[in-house]
Design an enzyme around this catalytic site. Sequence first.
Site, short mmCIF file in Angstrom:
data_model
loop_
_atom_site.label_atom_id
_atom_site.label_comp_id
_atom_site.label_asym_id
_atom_site.label_seq_id
_atom_site.Cartn_x
_atom_site.Cartn_y
_atom_site.Cartn_z
N ASP A 100 0.76 -1.19 -0.04
CA ASP A 100 -0.08 -0.03 0.16
C ASP A 100 0.89 1.11 -0.15
O ASP A 100 2.17 1.23 0.25
CB ASP A 100 -0.90 -0.18 1.36
N ASP A 101 0.27 2.41 -0.31
CA ASP A 101 1.27 3.49 -0.43
C ASP A 101 1.36 4.23 0.94
O ASP A 101 2.55 4.68 1.35
CB ASP A 101 0.60 4.71 -1.05
N ASP A 104 -2.06 4.89 7.75
CA ASP A 104 -2.50 5.92 8.53
C ASP A 104 -2.81 5.70 9.87
O ASP A 104 -1.95 5.47 10.73
CB ASP A 104 -3.48 6.58 7.78
#
Length: 167
Positions: A100-101, A104
């Site tokens: 994933d980028d 969070d």
Amino acid sequence: MSEANKAFPVSWDQFHRDSRALAWRLSGLGSWEAIVCVTRGGLVPAAIIARELDIRIIETISVASYHDSNKQGELKVLKGVAPHIIEFGNGGGGSVLIVDDLVDTGKTAQVVRALLPKAHFATVYAKPLGRPLVDTFVTEVSQDTWIFFPWDTGLSFQPPIAKGATG
């Protein structure tokens, strides 16, 4: 930017460099049969990592949490992982690389980890709340930072910091 006070704009060049750096970190950690990328943010780094590590099987899982562009809402799995991918590595995704980028809050990562508990989870960027849920990442940013990815932005004038710009 809900609760985000800092801006971190990332260019295409920087994101490519950071994704390749992630591939370097992953290169000696295992023999991956497949990548599961978390869409949409994981698509670009997954393509770069697949090329660098010569991984041919790429699967997606679609989990949506940002419904109002920058406000995190209810988590929804829009597309799950193909059952045969879960069986890789003697079950649980043991030879699968999740990409994933960004991690969070970690809510998306928890959902994906539940489906592939033995997989190796890698992100380009990590925030403190989600960091414990990933195995490998390149850059940590503060929880109150909003990352502007290159696919979400266009070229525009940025006022100087002294004029009230954030970031």
